[in-house]
Write a protein that holds these residues in place. Structure first.
Motif, PDB file in Angstrom:
ATOM      1  N   SER A 221    -118.709  32.469 103.677  1.00 53.99           N
ATOM      2  CA  SER A 221    -117.566  32.625 102.778  1.00 53.99           C
ATOM      3  C   SER A 221    -116.488  31.566 102.962  1.00 53.99           C
ATOM      4  CB  SER A 221    -116.932  34.001 102.979  1.00 53.99           C
ATOM      5  OG  SER A 221    -116.458  34.142 104.316  1.00 53.99           O
ATOM      6  N   SER A 222    -116.628  30.743 104.000  1.00 49.25           N
ATOM      7  CA  SER A 222    -115.617  29.714 104.271  1.00 49.25           C
ATOM      8  C   SER A 222    -116.061  28.374 103.704  1.00 49.25           C
ATOM      9  CB  SER A 222    -115.387  29.589 105.773  1.00 49.25           C
ATOM     10  OG  SER A 222    -114.547  28.485 106.067  1.00 49.25           O
ATOM     11  N   ALA A 223    -115.191  27.753 102.931  1.00 47.66           N
ATOM     12  CA  ALA A 223    -115.512  26.435 102.377  1.00 47.66           C
ATOM     13  C   ALA A 223    -115.733  25.410 103.483  1.00 47.66           C
ATOM     14  CB  ALA A 223    -114.393  25.988 101.439  1.00 47.66           C
ATOM     15  N   ASP A 224    -115.106  25.632 104.627  1.00 49.87           N
ATOM     16  CA  ASP A 224    -115.238  24.682 105.731  1.00 49.87           C
ATOM     17  C   ASP A 224    -116.655  24.658 106.305  1.00 49.87           C
ATOM     18  OD1 ASP A 224    -112.583  24.098 105.450  1.00 49.87           O
ATOM     19  OD2 ASP A 224    -111.915  25.472 107.045  1.00 49.87           O
ATOM     20  N   SER A 225    -117.471  25.679 105.972  1.00 52.71           N
ATOM     21  CA  SER A 225    -118.829  25.744 106.513  1.00 52.71           C
ATOM     22  C   SER A 225    -119.799  24.848 105.771  1.00 52.71           C
ATOM     23  CB  SER A 225    -119.343  27.195 106.453  1.00 52.71           C
ATOM     24  OG  SER A 225    -118.489  28.061 107.168  1.00 52.71           O
ATOM     25  N   TRP A 226    -119.367  24.243 104.635  1.00 56.81           N
ATOM     26  CA  TRP A 226    -120.285  23.526 103.760  1.00 56.81           C
ATOM     27  C   TRP A 226    -119.885  22.071 103.606  1.00 56.81           C
ATOM     28  CZ3 TRP A 226    -124.367  26.459 102.892  1.00 56.81           C
ATOM     29  CH2 TRP A 226    -124.206  27.846 102.964  1.00 56.81           C
ATOM     30  N   ASN A 227    -120.877  21.223 103.537  1.00 54.88           N
ATOM     31  CA  ASN A 227    -120.597  19.786 103.390  1.00 54.88           C
ATOM     32  C   ASN A 227    -119.840  19.496 102.111  1.00 54.88           C
ATOM     33  OD1 ASN A 227    -121.955  19.239 105.763  1.00 54.88           O
ATOM     34  ND2 ASN A 227    -123.931  18.916 104.743  1.00 54.88           N
TER      35      ASN A 227
ATOM     36  N   PRO B 195    -120.957  28.125  98.077  1.00 51.81           N
ATOM     37  CA  PRO B 195    -121.986  28.047  97.035  1.00 51.81           C
ATOM     38  C   PRO B 195    -121.746  29.066  95.921  1.00 51.81           C
ATOM     39  CG  PRO B 195    -122.986  27.948  99.201  1.00 51.81           C
ATOM     40  CD  PRO B 195    -121.553  28.271  99.426  1.00 51.81           C
ATOM     41  N   ALA B 196    -121.861  28.578  94.695  1.00 51.77           N
ATOM     42  CA  ALA B 196    -121.657  29.440  93.528  1.00 51.77           C
ATOM     43  C   ALA B 196    -122.929  29.595  92.712  1.00 51.77           C
ATOM     44  CB  ALA B 196    -120.538  28.870  92.657  1.00 51.77           C
ATOM     45  N   GLY B 197    -124.035  29.063  93.192  1.00 57.89           N
ATOM     46  CA  GLY B 197    -125.295  29.143  92.482  1.00 57.89           C
ATOM     47  C   GLY B 197    -126.092  27.871  92.707  1.00 57.89           C
ATOM     48  N   GLY B 198    -127.242  27.747  91.998  1.00 57.79           N
ATOM     49  CA  GLY B 198    -128.064  26.549  92.106  1.00 57.79           C
ATOM     50  C   GLY B 198    -128.814  26.483  93.412  1.00 57.79           C
ATOM     51  N   ASP B 199    -129.215  25.265  93.806  1.00 55.44           N
ATOM     52  CA  ASP B 199    -129.943  25.038  95.051  1.00 55.44           C
ATOM     53  C   ASP B 199    -128.968  24.757  96.180  1.00 55.44           C
ATOM     54  OD1 ASP B 199    -132.246  25.258  93.579  1.00 55.44           O
ATOM     55  OD2 ASP B 199    -132.506  23.089  93.333  1.00 55.44           O
TER      56      ASP B 199
ATOM     57  N   THR C 297    -129.041  23.896 100.703  1.00 58.34           N
ATOM     58  CA  THR C 297    -129.768  23.724 101.955  1.00 58.34           C
ATOM     59  C   THR C 297    -128.881  24.166 103.102  1.00 58.34           C
ATOM     60  OG1 THR C 297    -131.078  21.889 101.105  1.00 58.34           O
ATOM     61  CG2 THR C 297    -130.873  22.078 103.487  1.00 58.34           C
ATOM     62  N   VAL C 298    -129.412  25.047 103.936  1.00 55.33           N
ATOM     63  CA  VAL C 298    -128.720  25.501 105.137  1.00 55.33           C
ATOM     64  C   VAL C 298    -129.305  24.720 106.296  1.00 55.33           C
ATOM     65  CG1 VAL C 298    -128.273  27.464 106.651  1.00 55.33           C
ATOM     66  CG2 VAL C 298    -128.351  27.808 104.169  1.00 55.33           C
ATOM     67  N   ASN C 299    -128.503  23.815 106.895  1.00 50.63           N
ATOM     68  CA  ASN C 299    -128.990  23.036 108.030  1.00 50.63           C
ATOM     69  C   ASN C 299    -128.116  23.179 109.260  1.00 50.63           C
ATOM     70  OD1 ASN C 299    -126.808  21.507 107.209  1.00 50.63           O
ATOM     71  ND2 ASN C 299    -128.079  19.962 106.182  1.00 50.63           N
ATOM     72  N   THR C 300    -127.213  24.164 109.217  1.00 50.44           N
ATOM     73  CA  THR C 300    -126.404  24.523 110.381  1.00 50.44           C
ATOM     74  C   THR C 300    -126.412  26.045 110.493  1.00 50.44           C
ATOM     75  OG1 THR C 300    -124.387  24.648 109.049  1.00 50.44           O
ATOM     76  CG2 THR C 300    -124.875  22.523 110.104  1.00 50.44           C
ATOM     77  N   PRO C 301    -125.992  26.590 111.614  1.00 46.17           N
ATOM     78  CA  PRO C 301    -125.956  28.047 111.754  1.00 46.17           C
ATOM     79  C   PRO C 301    -124.906  28.662 110.823  1.00 46.17           C
ATOM     80  CG  PRO C 301    -125.999  27.000 113.913  1.00 46.17           C
ATOM     81  CD  PRO C 301    -125.720  25.917 112.913  1.00 46.17           C
ATOM     82  N   ILE C 302    -125.338  29.551 109.927  1.00 42.68           N
ATOM     83  CA  ILE C 302    -124.464  30.165 108.927  1.00 42.68           C
ATOM     84  C   ILE C 302    -124.543  31.677 109.063  1.00 42.68           C
ATOM     85  CG2 ILE C 302    -124.055  30.538 106.455  1.00 42.68           C
ATOM     86  CD1 ILE C 302    -123.187  27.805 107.303  1.00 42.68           C
ATOM     87  N   LEU C 303    -123.391  32.312 109.075  1.00 38.51           N
ATOM     88  CA  LEU C 303    -123.290  33.762 109.072  1.00 38.51           C
ATOM     89  C   LEU C 303    -123.077  34.236 107.644  1.00 38.51           C
ATOM     90  CD1 LEU C 303    -123.063  36.398 110.809  1.00 38.51           C
ATOM     91  CD2 LEU C 303    -120.577  36.062 110.718  1.00 38.51           C
ATOM     92  N   LEU C 304    -124.051  34.972 107.111  1.00 40.70           N
ATOM     93  CA  LEU C 304    -123.914  35.499 105.760  1.00 40.70           C
ATOM     94  C   LEU C 304    -122.999  36.713 105.832  1.00 40.70           C
ATOM     95  CD1 LEU C 304    -124.812  35.228 102.799  1.00 40.70           C
ATOM     96  CD2 LEU C 304    -126.637  36.859 103.308  1.00 40.70           C
TER      97      LEU C 304
END
Length: 1346
Positions: free
Chosen positions: A313-319, A324-328, A330-337
Motif C-alpha cells: 500500500s506504500s508508494a515507496d515500495s515500488w520503483n 499498482p492500480a492494474g495491468g502487469d 513485477t515483484v522483485n523485492t519483499p512485499i507485504l500484501l
C-alpha cells in the motif's frame, strides 16, 4: 488463564506429535499452592499440567489445584489430566500423544484409542520385588534413592503358569547428615498394591502420601501436608544434601495428586476461579511466571513479520513510486500484501521477490489474470504460523483462443520459486456417527392451517407466486404468478392482510414492466426499504421468499436463498401476526429449471407451529473448527452418487464438538451405522476454508469451451507447478471453480513433469477442492509428492490423477473424493469409467482413502506398457512392461462406495491414445526382469458398498485380507492373470465379511419393469447397472482361488433377482481352476428360508450365458463348510460332468449340481479355431460336449470317469494337451483322437509307448502312452506323486514350499508327420473303450441346513 489458552490454541500449529506432562513454574514467594518437587531443576513453584508440541509450543495449560471434587473425580488422575488437556485437539486421528508413567494406565490407553489417538506411555518395571516384613528395617542411603512411591505394578506374564504372591514390607530412614528422613509401608496381593509413606520436606513440612496401584487404573496417590512452610531468606530452593533421595520420577509421583495443607484450603476456590478465567484471583507474579514459562521456547516467526518487507500500500515500495492500480507488475523485492489489490493482469514474482499476505488484516484479496513465479516466493502463512485471517486469490479472464495465445491462462504458474499456502487448521472430513434420515413431506410441512402446495396443484408454476391471507391464516386469494406491478399495487391497500411471496424455479418478469420491484417494496415495506427483488433479472434462478404484513412494514420480512451446492434455498421465512405464523419457503435448482429439487411453499400455522428444518448431525470426530456459516457436504450412501448433499452449518450453542446443526430439508437418507459388520457411515467434508483460490466465472458457457456438453462456464483457474520450483506446500486451503474442461493440462492443482521432488518436501494436505471443472489434483511425471487428508467434491473427470504412468513413490493417504462426474478430456473420463482415484503406476501408496461416489469407478489402478504422453520422451527409469510387474507399494484401509460401476478395479492397460483394455498384472521380485519370480501382493482392510460391483482384482499371487463388502450388485471378482498357470501360485481372500442386502435400503426404486415386461415394486434401491442380475457376494472365476474364514449375510432372492452368497461368473469364456475352493465359510442366515449360500444360473436366467467357462467352472468345498459334504464339488448339471453319485440342487439355481468326486481340467493348445468335442466313455457317443472354441479350449473332467477328446475334423500336425489338479489321490485317464495309422511322437521325450491299456493304467510316472492305431486314439494316464494338504493352494501340489505347493508337470506335445482329417474317432473308439457307469454307491443328497 482461559484467554491465554485460547490464544495459544488459536495461533499454535498442531504438530503430529504431542506431549502431556507436568511442569513447574519457578516461584519463590509465599503462596499455599506453591509446590516442592525433589530432584527437579526447578524445585519450588506452581505445578502445571501442559499439552505441548514436539517443538515445545504449549497449546494448553492448567494450574494444579489439588484433589478434584468435580464430575471426573472418580477417574484415575492420569486419565483425567490427559483427556482434559486433549480437549484442545480437534482431530485426534492426526496425532500421536506421549506421556510418562505418572499418567499411563490401561483405562487411559483404551479411552485414547476410542478417540482415535495413537498413544505411547512409559511404565516402570522392577528388576526384583522386595518382600520384607521388618518394622525396624533401615536400608542404606543408596537403596533409599529408589523412592518409596515408585513401586510399579508388575504386569502378569503370559506363556507359563504364574501364581500370585502376596507380600508386605515396612521401613524408615533417618539420616541427619544428608537430611533424608522418610518412612514407607506397603502390601500387595498380586492384583493391587496399597501403601503409604511420609517424607520431611526442606521447608519444614511433612508430606504424607497414601497410594493405590492396580493393573487397570495405574498408580494413584493422595497427598497431604503437615506443618507450616518456612523459607530461608537467602536462596530459597536450596534443598537436600548429597545423600538425599533424588530420583526424578519419585518426586513427581509423590506429588501426583496433592492437596494443600489445611491453612491453604481457602485458596483452592481462588485457584479454580483463575482457571475459569478470573484472572483477578491470580497474583501478578504468577501470571508473569506463567507467560514467561509457556512462551520461553516458542520462536516460530511468521512470514509477514519479517523485517525486510515493504508494504504493498506504500508508494515507496515500488520503483514507479505508485501503488499498482492494474495491468502487469513485477515483484522483485519483499512485499507485504496489506491491502486487497485491484484487478491485475499478470503479477510476476521474480528472483529476489517475495509476496507475503499480511495476517493482521481481516480480509485480503489478490485479483489477477496470472500470477507467475519466476524465482520468487508467494507466502500465505507458513507451516509454523498458519494464516488466521481471510485471504482470497481470484484468477480472472476469459479464455483467449486466438492464434498464438498463451498456453497457460488464468493461473498461478510456478516456474521457479516457492509457493507456501497454509490456512487455518480445520478438520477436512469425518464420518457420520448416526444416520441422518431423509426429511419427510410431513416433517417439512408440519400441521398447517393452510398449505398452498397441498391445496393447489398449480401453485408451484414459475416466477413469483403470491397468496394473500387474512389475519386468521385463511386464504383470501391465490394471486398466482406476479410478473408486473399490477397485482402488487392491488394488494398494497388491503391493510391487515398478510401476503406470502415465493419465487418458483426462475424469475419471470414482463419486459415492459421495470417497476415490479418498486411495487413490491411499496406493498411489503411501505417504500421504507429496498428489496432484493430490485436486483433480479428475468430468467434468473435464485430462491426468494417474503412475508408482508400490509400496512405494518416492521412485521414484514424477506430472504434471498443461500447457494448450497447446485441449489439456492431460503428455509422457512416466517413472521408472526397475532396468533398466526405466516411462512414461505423457496428452493431453486441452479442447474436446470424444473428440477426435482425445485420446491416452493406458502403456509400458515398456529403461532409457534412452523416446522424447524434444523437437524443435528452426529459425527465420529470432533469438529470444533467447523463454524456457523461453513458449508459441509454429506456423501451418498446409496447406489446413486448424486445423492450427496450440501448444507450450511448453523449456530448451535448446545452442540458438542461432535455435533453440528444444519438446515434441511434433507432429501436423501445418509447412513451412519456400522451394519452387519460393514462400516457404511457417510463421509462428511467441510468445504469452507479461510484461504481460498478460485476462478472468476462467466454466467454461462461461451466460445470453444464445450458448450454443447456444458451449460455453465467451465474455464476456471489453475495452479500449475513446473520442475524448477524450489518448494510447494499447500494445506488447509479451499479451491473451487478451478480447472479448465476444454484445455488439457489445466487442473486445479497440477504438478507437471517435475520428476523427483524428494528433496523439496512437497505436500498437498487438508485442503478442500470442490466444484471444479477438470479433475482435483494431478501429479504428472512427478515423484515423491505427499497427498494427505484432502477433501475433494463435485468435479468433472478423474479426481486424484496420476497422468502418464511414469509417476512413482507418491503417497495418497486419508483423502476423500466424491461427486465424480463424467468429463471429456480422455476416453476414460466418460460415462461409466470416470474414477475418483486414477492410479497409473502401482509404485505408489494408497492408504485410508475414501472414494465415496462417482459415475464410474471409485479406485482404478491400471498401467501402460511404458509411460505415455510427455512422460514418454523423458527417462522415468522404467523398462517396457515394468509397471505391470511392479508390486503395489501399499493398499490398505481404503473405502469405495456409491460408484455406478466398480468400487475398486485393479486391471487394464493404458494405451497412448487414452483408451484401455484388460491386461495382465503380474508383480515380480524384479519388475525389470520378466523371468523373475512372482511376488505376493497383499491388499488389506478394504470396504466397498453400494457399487454395481464392489471390486475387480487381477493378479497372480495375491492375499486379500479383511475385506468388508455389502450392498453391491456383485461383491467381488478376483481374476487370475494366468488361470492356466503351471506354477505354484494362487490367490486367497481371507478374514472377510460379505453382506448382500442390509437395513441400509437407500432410496426405494418404486416401479421396475423387468425384461419380461412384468412390473414390480421395489421398496429399496437397486444397482444402477444390471439390476436383474443375481445378487452374488463372492464370484469364483479363473483361479486357483480360495475363499477362507469369511462370513456372509443378507442373500435372499426377491422379485427382481435371484441371490447367493457365493456363485460363479455370469459370462465366462475362460479356463477356471478345478481346485478353486471354499474353506471355513459361515452364514448368518438359514438356507433356504432366509437366503441361499450358493447360486449359479444357466442360459435361462437373466445375465447368465452358456459359454465354455460357465459350463466347466468347478468349485471345491474343501471342508464341507458350504455344502456339509467335505471334498465335494459344485458343477453345472451337464451329462459329461455328473453321474449317479451327483445330485442337483434346485434351491441353488438351475446351474447347480453337487458331486462327491474331485475334478480335473483338460486344456488344449495349438489347434486354433478347429472345433473340438468331448465324449465320456460310459456314455460313448450319446452325449457330446462341444467347445465353443473361444479364447480357451478346455474341459472340466470328473476324475471318476474317463474321456476321449475329438477334433471336428482336422487334426493339426502339432498341438499340446495339459491336465491340471491331479494329486496323490486324483488321477485322470484321457484319450486324444489323432487319426488311425498315424506316425507320431510325444514330448517330453520321457514319454514312451506301451502296448496295452492295462500297462498304461499301471504307470504312475506320467511317462507312458498307449496309441491304439486302429481306433486312432492316444491314451494317457495323468497323475501326481504329491499329496494335496490343507495348505496346498496351487493348481498342482509339489515341493515349492512347506505347504506342498508346486508346479504342474503334465503338459504333453503331440507331433505328427502331417495334419489329417480323421479327428472324429467315435465310430472307431466305441464300444471298444466303453466303460460301465459309476454306481450310485456314496451318492450325495441335496444338502440341508439346521
Amino acid at each position: 488463564m482461559d484467554m491465554l489458552n485460547e490464544s495459544f490454541r488459536k495461533f499454535g500449529v498442531f504438530r503430529e506429535e504431542l506431549s502431556v506432562d507436568e511442569m513447574l513454574v519457578r516461584y519463590f514467594g509465599h503462596h499455599p499452592l506453591k509446590q516442592f518437587i525433589r530432584g527437579k531443576p526447578i524445585r519450588f513453584g506452581y505445578k502445571m499440567w501442559s499439552l505441548c508440541a514436539s517443538d515445545g509450543y504449549c497449546y494448553k495449560f492448567q494450574l494444579y489445584c489439588g484433589k478434584e471434587t468435580g464430575p471426573k473425580q472418580d477417574l484415575p488422575l492420569g486419565t483425567r489430566v490427559v483427556t482434559e488437556m486433549l480437549e484442545a485437539v480437534d482431530i485426534p486421528t492426526d496425532h500421536s500423544v506421549y506421556f510418562d508413567n505418572l499418567f499411563t494406565s490401561r483405562q487411559l490407553m483404551v479411552t485414547l484409542a476410542e478417540e482415535g489417538y495413537r498413544a505411547t506411555g512409559t511404565v516402570f518395571l522392577l528388576a526384583a520385588v522386595m518382600a520384607v516384613a521388618a518394622a525396624s528395617y533401615s536400608p542404606a542411603p543408596a537403596a533409599s534413592r529408589t523412592g518409596p512411591s515408585q513401586r510399579p505394578v508388575q504386569p502378569k506374564q503370559t506363556g507359563y503358569d504364574q501364581q500370585e504372591h502376596p507380600y508386605a514390607f515396612e521401613y524408615s530412614v533417618s539420616d541427619p547428615y544428608s537430611g533424608a528422613n522418610f518412612a514407607q509401608q506397603e502390601a500387595g496381593d498380586g492384583h493391587s498394591t496399597q501403601g503409604r509413606y511420609s517424607v520431611a520436606l526442606p521447608d519444614g513440612r511433612i508430606q504424607h502420601v497414601n497410594y493405590v496401584a492396580d493393573h487397570y487404573n495405574g498408580f494413584n496417590a493422595e497427598v497431604t501436608y503437615e506443618g507450616e512452610a518456612q523459607y530461608p531468606k537467602d536462596r530459597p530452593g536450596q534443598g537436600y544434601g548429597a545423600g538425599a533421595a533424588t530420583n526424578t520420577a519419585s518426586g513427581y509421583s509423590a506429588g501426583s495428586d496433592s492437596v494443600p495443607h489445611p491453612a491453604a484450603d481457602r485458596h483452592i476456590s481462588r485457584c479454580r476461579g483463575a482457571a475459569a478465567g478470573d484472572t483477578a484471583a491470580m497474583s501478578v507474579p504468577l501470571l508473569l511466571a506463567l507467560l514467561a514459562a509457556l512462551t520461553a521456547d516458542v520462536r516460530a516467526e511468521c512470514p509477514d513479520s519479517a523485517g525486510d518487507l515493504k508494504r504493498w500500500s506504500s508508494a515507496d515500495s515500488w520503483n514507479s513510486a505508485q501503488v499498482p492500480a492494474g495491468g502487469d507488475i513485477t515483484v522483485n523485492t519483499p512485499i507485504l500484501l496489506d491491502v486487497s489489490t485491484p484487478s491485475m493482469d499478470t503479477v510476476t514474482i521474480a528472483t529476489g521477490g517475495r509476496l507475503v499476505f499480511d495476517s493482521s488484516v481481516e480480509f485480503l484479496k489478490l485479483t489477477a489474470n496470472m500470477i507467475e513465479l519466476t524465482g520468487g516466493e508467494l507466502w500465505i502463512g507458513s507451516e509454523d504460523c498458519p494464516y488466521v485471517s481471510e485471504a482470497e486469490v481470484l484468477l480472472t479472464g476469459q479464455r483467449d483462443e486466438t492464434e498464438g495465445a498463451a498456453s497457460v491462462q488464468k493461473a498461478v504458474l510456478v516456474r521457479e520459486g516457492v509457493l507456501e499456502v497454509h490456512g487455518k487448521p480445520k478438520r477436512p472430513w469425518t464420518q457420520l456417527a448416526a444416520t441422518v434420515p431423509k426429511t419427510t413431506r410431513s416433517e417439512v410441512i408440519g400441521n398447517p392451517i393452510y398449505s398452498a402446495t397441498d391445496s393447489d396443484a398449480t401453485f408451484p408454476g414459475t416466477g413469483f407466486r403470491m397468496i394473500e391471507f387474512d389475519s386468521s391464516g385463511n386464504v383470501v386469494k391465490n394471486w398466482g404468478r406476479v410478473s408486473n406491478p399490477q397485482k402488487f399495487n392491488k394488494v398494497k391497500d388491503n391493510t391487515g392482510s398478510v401476503v406470502v411471496v415465493v419465487l418458483s424455479r426462475n424469475v419471470v418478469l414482463d419486459s415492459n414492466s421495470p417497476d415490479t420491484a418498486d411495487a413490491f417494496e411499496d406493498m411489503c415495506f411501505g417504500g421504507s426499504r429496498e428489496s432484493a427483488m430490485a436486483s433480479m433479472v428475468d430468467g434468473q434462478r435464485v430462491a426468494f421468499a417474503a412475508v408482508c404484513h400490509i400496512g405494518s412494514p416492521s412485521d414484514s420480512t424477506e430472504r434471498v436463498g443461500s447457494q448450497v451446492h447446485y441449489r439456492s434455498e431460503t428455509g422457512w421465512v416466517h413472521a408472526t401476526v397475532g396468533g398466526v405464523d405466516f411462512a414461505g419457503m423457496s428452493v431453486v435448482s441452479l442447474e436446470s429449471s424444473g428440477s426435482a429439487e425445485d420446491q416452493v411453499e406458502a403456509a400458515t400455522y398456529t403461532a409457534g407451529g412452523v416446522p424447524s428444518l434444523e437437524q443435528t448431525v452426529e459425527l465420529v470426530d470432533g469438529v470444533g473448527t467447523w463454524k456457523p456459516g461453513d458449508q459441509i457436504a454429506i456423501a451418498s450412501t446409496d447406489f446413486d452418487y448424486l445423492q450427496a448433499e450440501v448444507f450450511e452449518v448453523l449456530q448451535c450453542s448446545s452442540c458438542s464438538k461432535y455435533q453440528v446443526n444444519i438446515r434441511g430439508p434433507v432429501r436423501y437418507t445418509h447412513w451412519g451405522e456400522v451394519t452387519d459388520g460393514v462400516d457404511m457411515r457417510a463421509e462428511v467434508g467441510v468445504l469452507t476454508r479461510n484461504v481460498r483460490f478460485h476462478g472468476e466465472m462467466e454466467p454461462e458457457c461461451y466460445g470453444g469451451n464445450l458448450c454443447d456438453e456444458f451449460e455453465q462456464d467451465t474455464f476456471g483457474g489453475q495452479i500449475k507447478v513446473l520442475k524448477d520450483f524450489t518448494t510447494v506446500k499447500i494445506e488447509n486451503a479451499e479451491f473451487f471453480h478451478m480447472g479448465q474442461q476444454a484445455v488439457i493440462g489445466s487442473y486445479p492443482i497440477h504438478f507437471h513433469m517435475c520428476l523427483d521432488t524428494s528433496s523439496k518436501g512437497v505436500y498437498i494436505r487438508k485442503n478442500s477442492i470442490h466444484h471444479t471443472f477438470s479433475r482435483c489434483l494431478t501429479i504428472h511425471g512427478t515423484h515423491n509428492v505427499t497427498v494427505e487428508n484432502n477433501m475433494a467434491f463435485d468435479h468433472f473427470g478423474h479426481c486424484y490423477f496420476l497422468e502418464d504412468g511414469g509417476e512413482q513413490h507418491n503417497t495418497f493417504k486419508k483423502n476423500l473424493g466424491f461427486g465424480t462426474r463424467p468429463g471429456t478430456l480422455l476416453p476414460t473420463d466418460a460415462f461409466g469409467r470416470v474414477s475418483t482415484f486414477w492410479i497409473t503406476n502401482p509404485d505408489n501408496a494408497l492408504i485410508n482413502n475414501h472414494a465415496a461416489g462417482s459415475f464410474g469407478i471409485g479406485i482404478w489402478i491400471l498401467m501402460p506398457r511404458l509411460p505415455t504422453g510427455p512422460s514418454a520422451s523423458v527417462d522415468m527409469g522404467l523398462v517396457e512392461l515394468q509397471a505391470r510387474r511392479t508390486i503395489l507399494k501399499a493398499f490398505r484401509g481404503n473405502v469405495a462406495h456409491s460408484n455406478r460401476n466398480f468400487g475398486f478395479r485393479l486391471d487394464d492397460e493404458l494405451f497412448p491414445d487414452g483408451t484401455v483394455a484388460p491386461d495382465i498384472y503380474e508383480p515380480r521380485e524384479d519388475p525389470t526382469d520378466p523371468d523373475s519370480d512372482p511376488v505376493l501382493m497383499t491388499l488389506d482392510d478394504f470396504t466397498a458398498y453400494k457399487n454395481s460391483e464392489g471390486a475387480w482384482i487381477k493378479g497372480v499371487w495375491s492375499l486379500l485380507n479383511n475385506f468388508r463388502l455389502a450392498e453391491n450388485g456383485v461383491g467381488i471378482i478376483i481374476a487370475s492373470s494366468f488361470p492356466e498357470d503351471f506354477g505354484p501360485y494362487y490367490q486367497v481372500m481371507a478374514n472377510s465379511r460379505i453382506v448382500g442386502e442390509t437395513a441400509n435400503i437407500g432410496e426405494p426404486a418404486g416401479e421396475v419393469t423387468l425384461e419380461s415386461g412384468e412390473v414390480i415394486v421395489m421398496n429399496r434401491s437397486i444397482p444402477r447397472k444390471e439390476p436383474e442380475y443375481a445378487l452374488i457376494g463372492f464370484v469364483f472365476y479363473r483361479g486357483p482361488l480360495h475363499l477362507m474364514d469369511t462370513s456372509f449375510a443378507g442373500f435372499k432372492a426377491n422379485a427382481l433377482h435371484p441371490a447367493g452368497a457365493i456363485g460363479k461368473k455370469f459370462s465366462n469364456p475362460y479356463f477356471s481352476s478345478p481346485i478353486n475352493s471354499v474353506r471355513n465359510v459361515t452364514f448368518d442366515f438359514s438356507d433356504p428360508s432366509e437366503g441361499a449360500r450358493f447360486y449359479d444360473g444357466d442360459g435361462t436366467v437373466v445375465g447368465y450365458e452358456e459359454r465354455d467357462g460357465n459350463r466347466h467352472n468347478v468349485l471345491l468345498d474343501w471342508d464341507g463348510s458350504l455344502t456339509t459334504f467335505p471334498g465335494s464339488s459344485l458343477v453345472r448339471p451337464i451329462p459329461l460332468l455328473t453321474n449317479a453319485r451327483c445330485v442337483e440342487v434346485p434351491d441353488w439355481g438351475p446351474g447347480s449340481a453337487l458331486c462327491p468326486d474331485r475334478f480335473t481340467r483338460l486344456r488344449l493348445d495349438g489347434v486354433g479355431k478347429i472345433p473340438t468335442f468331448l465324449t465320456r466313455n460310459d456314455l460313448m457317443a450319446s452325449e457330446v460336449e462341444v467347445s465353443l472354441f473361444e479364447q480357451q479350449i478346455s474341459y472340466a473332467l470328473n476324475s471318476a470317469e474317463s474321456y476321449i477328446l475329438h477334433m471336428n475334423t482336422t487334426v493339426p500336425a502339432r498341438f499340446r494337451v495339459a491336465v491340471f489338479a491331479m494329486d496323490q489321490n486324483v488321477t485322470q485317464l484321457v484319450g486324444v483322437c489323432v487319426g488311425a495309422s498315424q506316425t507320431l511322437r510325444l514330448k517330453p521325450d520321457s514319454y514312451t509307448p506301451v502296448s496295452s491299456l492295462d500297462e498304461l493304467n499301471a504307470d504312475t510316472t506320467n511317462s507312458k502312452y498307449f496309441y491304439d492305431s486302429e481306433a486312432g486314439v492316444v491314451l494317457l494316464r495323468f497323475s501326481n506323486p504329491y499329496a494335496r494338504g490343507s495348505s496346498t493352494l496351487s493348481n498342482c501340489p509339489g515341493e515349492f514350499d512347506g505347504d506342498g505347493n508346486g508346479s504342474c508337470l503334465t503338459e504333453v506335445t503331440f507331433i505328427l508327420d502331417a495334419s489329417n482329417d480323421y479327428g472324429d474317432c467315435r465310430e472307431r473308439a466305441y464300444p471298444r473303450y466303453r466303460t460301465e457307469p459309476v454306481s450310485a454307491d456314496g451318492a450325495l443328497t441335496a444338502p440341508t441346513f439346521d
